[in-house]
Design a protein around this motif. Structure first.
Motif, PDB file in Angstrom:
ATOM      1  N   PHE A  99       0.834  -1.202   0.000  1.00  0.00           N
ATOM      2  CA  PHE A  99       0.000   0.000   0.000  1.00  0.00           C
ATOM      3  C   PHE A  99       0.871   1.255   0.000  1.00  0.00           C
ATOM      4  CE2 PHE A  99      -3.799   2.149   2.343  1.00  0.00           C
ATOM      5  CZ  PHE A  99      -4.137   2.822   1.199  1.00  0.00           C
ATOM      6  N   VAL A 100       1.869   1.299   0.858  1.00  0.00           N
ATOM      7  CA  VAL A 100       2.750   2.463   0.928  1.00  0.00           C
ATOM      8  C   VAL A 100       3.635   2.532  -0.321  1.00  0.00           C
ATOM      9  CG1 VAL A 100       4.701   3.440   2.195  1.00  0.00           C
ATOM     10  CG2 VAL A 100       2.735   2.617   3.424  1.00  0.00           C
ATOM     11  N   GLY A 101       4.026   1.379  -0.837  1.00  0.00           N
ATOM     12  CA  GLY A 101       4.917   1.356  -1.989  1.00  0.00           C
ATOM     13  C   GLY A 101       4.285   1.853  -3.270  1.00  0.00           C
ATOM     14  N   ILE A 102       2.984   1.661  -3.441  1.00  0.00           N
ATOM     15  CA  ILE A 102       2.366   2.129  -4.683  1.00  0.00           C
ATOM     16  C   ILE A 102       1.989   3.603  -4.619  1.00  0.00           C
ATOM     17  CG2 ILE A 102       1.521  -0.148  -5.330  1.00  0.00           C
ATOM     18  CD1 ILE A 102      -1.243   0.664  -4.448  1.00  0.00           C
ATOM     19  N   LEU A 103       1.954   4.176  -3.419  1.00  0.00           N
ATOM     20  CA  LEU A 103       1.636   5.601  -3.295  1.00  0.00           C
ATOM     21  C   LEU A 103       2.861   6.452  -3.612  1.00  0.00           C
ATOM     22  CD1 LEU A 103      -0.382   5.703   0.038  1.00  0.00           C
ATOM     23  CD2 LEU A 103      -1.256   6.235  -2.231  1.00  0.00           C
ATOM     24  N   PRO A 104       2.674   7.564  -4.320  1.00  0.00           N
ATOM     25  CA  PRO A 104       3.780   8.520  -4.436  1.00  0.00           C
ATOM     26  C   PRO A 104       4.085   9.093  -3.048  1.00  0.00           C
ATOM     27  CG  PRO A 104       2.069   8.992  -6.043  1.00  0.00           C
ATOM     28  CD  PRO A 104       1.522   7.952  -5.114  1.00  0.00           C
ATOM     29  N   THR A 149       8.026  -2.682  -4.055  1.00  0.00           N
ATOM     30  CA  THR A 149       6.848  -2.111  -4.703  1.00  0.00           C
ATOM     31  C   THR A 149       7.156  -0.742  -5.299  1.00  0.00           C
ATOM     32  OG1 THR A 149       5.509  -3.268  -3.064  1.00  0.00           O
ATOM     33  CG2 THR A 149       4.410  -1.638  -4.394  1.00  0.00           C
ATOM     34  N   GLU A 150       7.989   0.034  -4.631  1.00  0.00           N
ATOM     35  CA  GLU A 150       8.400   1.326  -5.194  1.00  0.00           C
ATOM     36  C   GLU A 150       9.088   1.113  -6.536  1.00  0.00           C
ATOM     37  OE1 GLU A 150       8.255   4.606  -4.499  1.00  0.00           O
ATOM     38  OE2 GLU A 150       7.106   4.431  -2.655  1.00  0.00           O
ATOM     39  N   GLY A 151       9.917   0.082  -6.620  1.00  0.00           N
ATOM     40  CA  GLY A 151      10.583  -0.219  -7.881  1.00  0.00           C
ATOM     41  C   GLY A 151       9.614  -0.644  -8.966  1.00  0.00           C
ATOM     42  N   LEU A 152       8.613  -1.437  -8.601  1.00  0.00           N
ATOM     43  CA  LEU A 152       7.617  -1.868  -9.577  1.00  0.00           C
ATOM     44  C   LEU A 152       6.725  -0.719 -10.037  1.00  0.00           C
ATOM     45  CD1 LEU A 152       6.474  -5.320  -8.182  1.00  0.00           C
ATOM     46  CD2 LEU A 152       7.807  -4.881 -10.240  1.00  0.00           C
ATOM     47  N   MET A 153       6.508   0.256  -9.175  1.00  0.00           N
ATOM     48  CA  MET A 153       5.642   1.375  -9.555  1.00  0.00           C
ATOM     49  C   MET A 153       6.279   2.245 -10.627  1.00  0.00           C
ATOM     50  SD  MET A 153       2.656   1.323  -8.604  1.00  0.00           S
ATOM     51  CE  MET A 153       2.113   2.965  -9.009  1.00  0.00           C
ATOM     52  N   LEU A 154       7.587   2.159 -10.803  1.00  0.00           N
ATOM     53  CA  LEU A 154       8.211   2.876 -11.913  1.00  0.00           C
ATOM     54  C   LEU A 154       7.680   2.353 -13.246  1.00  0.00           C
ATOM     55  CD1 LEU A 154      11.903   3.034 -10.639  1.00  0.00           C
ATOM     56  CD2 LEU A 154      10.224   4.886 -10.682  1.00  0.00           C
ATOM     57  N   PHE A 209      -3.600  15.686   1.182  1.00  0.00           N
ATOM     58  CA  PHE A 209      -3.112  14.336   0.903  1.00  0.00           C
ATOM     59  C   PHE A 209      -2.834  14.117  -0.583  1.00  0.00           C
ATOM     60  CE2 PHE A 209      -5.512  13.139   4.901  1.00  0.00           C
ATOM     61  CZ  PHE A 209      -4.357  13.002   5.654  1.00  0.00           C
ATOM     62  N   HIS A 210      -3.005  15.148  -1.393  1.00  0.00           N
ATOM     63  CA  HIS A 210      -2.753  15.112  -2.845  1.00  0.00           C
ATOM     64  C   HIS A 210      -3.641  14.113  -3.566  1.00  0.00           C
ATOM     65  CE1 HIS A 210       0.622  17.882  -2.768  1.00  0.00           C
ATOM     66  NE2 HIS A 210       1.031  17.265  -1.676  1.00  0.00           N
ATOM     67  N   LEU A 211      -4.845  13.908  -3.064  1.00  0.00           N
ATOM     68  CA  LEU A 211      -5.767  12.998  -3.731  1.00  0.00           C
ATOM     69  C   LEU A 211      -6.397  13.626  -4.971  1.00  0.00           C
ATOM     70  CD1 LEU A 211      -7.471  11.202  -0.744  1.00  0.00           C
ATOM     71  CD2 LEU A 211      -5.838  10.265  -2.365  1.00  0.00           C
ATOM     72  N   HIS A 212      -6.121  14.902  -5.227  1.00  0.00           N
ATOM     73  CA  HIS A 212      -6.597  15.521  -6.456  1.00  0.00           C
ATOM     74  C   HIS A 212      -5.671  15.197  -7.639  1.00  0.00           C
ATOM     75  CE1 HIS A 212      -3.872  18.376  -4.548  1.00  0.00           C
ATOM     76  NE2 HIS A 212      -3.657  18.910  -5.736  1.00  0.00           N
ATOM     77  N   HIS A 213      -4.532  14.577  -7.374  1.00  0.00           N
ATOM     78  CA  HIS A 213      -3.642  14.098  -8.439  1.00  0.00           C
ATOM     79  C   HIS A 213      -4.098  12.706  -8.857  1.00  0.00           C
ATOM     80  CE1 HIS A 213      -0.827  17.411  -8.095  1.00  0.00           C
ATOM     81  NE2 HIS A 213      -0.822  17.242  -6.782  1.00  0.00           N
ATOM     82  N   THR A 214      -4.122  12.450 -10.152  1.00  0.00           N
ATOM     83  CA  THR A 214      -4.669  11.185 -10.634  1.00  0.00           C
ATOM     84  C   THR A 214      -3.837   9.988 -10.198  1.00  0.00           C
ATOM     85  OG1 THR A 214      -3.542  11.534 -12.745  1.00  0.00           O
ATOM     86  CG2 THR A 214      -5.866  12.144 -12.620  1.00  0.00           C
ATOM     87  N   LEU A 215      -2.512  10.105 -10.184  1.00  0.00           N
ATOM     88  CA  LEU A 215      -1.683   8.971  -9.772  1.00  0.00           C
ATOM     89  C   LEU A 215      -1.886   8.647  -8.298  1.00  0.00           C
ATOM     90  CD1 LEU A 215       0.412   6.839 -10.434  1.00  0.00           C
ATOM     91  CD2 LEU A 215       2.184   8.521  -9.932  1.00  0.00           C
ATOM     92  N   THR A 216      -1.933   9.660  -7.461  1.00  0.00           N
ATOM     93  CA  THR A 216      -2.134   9.435  -6.030  1.00  0.00           C
ATOM     94  C   THR A 216      -3.520   8.856  -5.760  1.00  0.00           C
ATOM     95  OG1 THR A 216      -0.693  11.324  -5.594  1.00  0.00           O
ATOM     96  CG2 THR A 216      -1.991  10.510  -3.757  1.00  0.00           C
ATOM     97  N   LEU A 217      -4.529   9.380  -6.431  1.00  0.00           N
ATOM     98  CA  LEU A 217      -5.889   8.879  -6.246  1.00  0.00           C
ATOM     99  C   LEU A 217      -6.000   7.427  -6.695  1.00  0.00           C
ATOM    100  CD1 LEU A 217      -8.864   9.409  -5.499  1.00  0.00           C
ATOM    101  CD2 LEU A 217      -9.197  10.169  -7.860  1.00  0.00           C
ATOM    102  N   GLY A 218      -5.446   7.120  -7.865  1.00  0.00           N
ATOM    103  CA  GLY A 218      -5.501   5.747  -8.371  1.00  0.00           C
ATOM    104  C   GLY A 218      -4.741   4.780  -7.494  1.00  0.00           C
ATOM    105  N   ALA A 219      -3.563   5.189  -7.020  1.00  0.00           N
ATOM    106  CA  ALA A 219      -2.774   4.322  -6.153  1.00  0.00           C
ATOM    107  C   ALA A 219      -3.472   4.104  -4.813  1.00  0.00           C
ATOM    108  CB  ALA A 219      -1.385   4.930  -5.939  1.00  0.00           C
ATOM    109  N   PHE A 220      -4.098   5.153  -4.281  1.00  0.00           N
ATOM    110  CA  PHE A 220      -4.814   5.021  -3.009  1.00  0.00           C
ATOM    111  C   PHE A 220      -5.996   4.074  -3.143  1.00  0.00           C
ATOM    112  CE2 PHE A 220      -8.067   6.363   0.041  1.00  0.00           C
ATOM    113  CZ  PHE A 220      -7.372   6.164   1.220  1.00  0.00           C
ATOM    114  N   VAL A 221      -6.763   4.221  -4.209  1.00  0.00           N
ATOM    115  CA  VAL A 221      -7.928   3.346  -4.409  1.00  0.00           C
ATOM    116  C   VAL A 221      -7.468   1.908  -4.624  1.00  0.00           C
ATOM    117  CG1 VAL A 221      -9.826   2.832  -5.994  1.00  0.00           C
ATOM    118  CG2 VAL A 221      -9.439   5.174  -5.236  1.00  0.00           C
ATOM    119  N   LEU A 222      -6.435   1.711  -5.446  1.00  0.00           N
ATOM    120  CA  LEU A 222      -5.919   0.363  -5.681  1.00  0.00           C
ATOM    121  C   LEU A 222      -5.391  -0.260  -4.389  1.00  0.00           C
ATOM    122  CD1 LEU A 222      -5.189  -1.862  -7.749  1.00  0.00           C
ATOM    123  CD2 LEU A 222      -2.981  -0.717  -8.013  1.00  0.00           C
ATOM    124  N   GLY A 223      -4.639   0.518  -3.611  1.00  0.00           N
ATOM    125  CA  GLY A 223      -4.115   0.010  -2.345  1.00  0.00           C
ATOM    126  C   GLY A 223      -5.204  -0.317  -1.351  1.00  0.00           C
ATOM    127  N   ALA A 224      -6.237   0.522  -1.289  1.00  0.00           N
ATOM    128  CA  ALA A 224      -7.350   0.267  -0.371  1.00  0.00           C
ATOM    129  C   ALA A 224      -8.121  -0.988  -0.770  1.00  0.00           C
ATOM    130  CB  ALA A 224      -8.282   1.474  -0.332  1.00  0.00           C
TER     131      ALA A 224
END
Length: 163
Positions: free
Chosen positions: A30-35, A64-69, A101-116
């Motif tokens: 979860f933490v690894g996929i978030l920016p 996971t940080e490496g895979l998110m690249l 929390f920068h949830l207005h950014h598409t990458l952060t929002l998508g990563a948060f939803v995917l992680g949740a």
């Protein structure tokens, strides 16, 4: 790389609860996929309050940080495609907490939803895999003659004493 593998095997063979290891894997992903940002720091703070295996958490976070690249661009495009509703955009743009929390950014929002979405199923699956490893693989390896000889040696006793 071998030391990383040895540490992971040590965690799997330890007396740590399978739930502790499972939640460490799930929260590390979860933490690894978030920016990196305030949301990441909040989850790391929550991890520090919980009783989980921190070494597993850190290893999974790094992997996971490496895979998110590799997966950041497709995830951002997918989020952009589904986040085009006026009500959602208005909520994200005008809510100061979500902006913090920068949830207005598409990458952060998508990563948060995917992680949740993946958090609880991944924790449960990881716990199940740790239990299966301990029940099937670890017990069969301990029955091997070479492992019994290694455990009987003075070098192994010294290793156990140092740990």
């Amino acid at each position: 790389m071998l030391t990383l593998l040895a540490k992971m095997l040590k965690v799997l063979n330890s007396q740590a609860s399978p739930w502790q290891i499972g939640w460490a894997i799930a929260l590390g992903l979860f933490v690894g996929i978030l920016p990196f940002g305030l949301l990441t720091l909040l989850i790391v703070f929550i991890v520090c309050l919980l009783t989980i295996n921190l070494s597993t958490f850190i290893v999974v976070w790094g992997l996971t940080e490496g895979l998110m690249l590799l997966f950041a661009d497709p995830l951002e495009r997918l989020t952009w495609q589904y986040a085009q509703h006026d009500s959602l955009l208005t909520l994200l743009a005008h809510n100061e907490t979500l902006q913090l929390f920068h949830l207005h950014h598409t990458l952060t929002l998508g990563a948060f939803v995917l992680g949740a979405i993946l958090l609880v199923p991944l924790a449960w699956l990881s716990k199940l895999l740790v239990q299966q490893y301990r029940a099937r693989i670890m017990t069969s390896i301990e029955k091997w003659k070479i492992m019994q000889m290694l455990k009987a040696s003075k070098l192994f006793a010294l290793y156990e004493k140092l740990n």
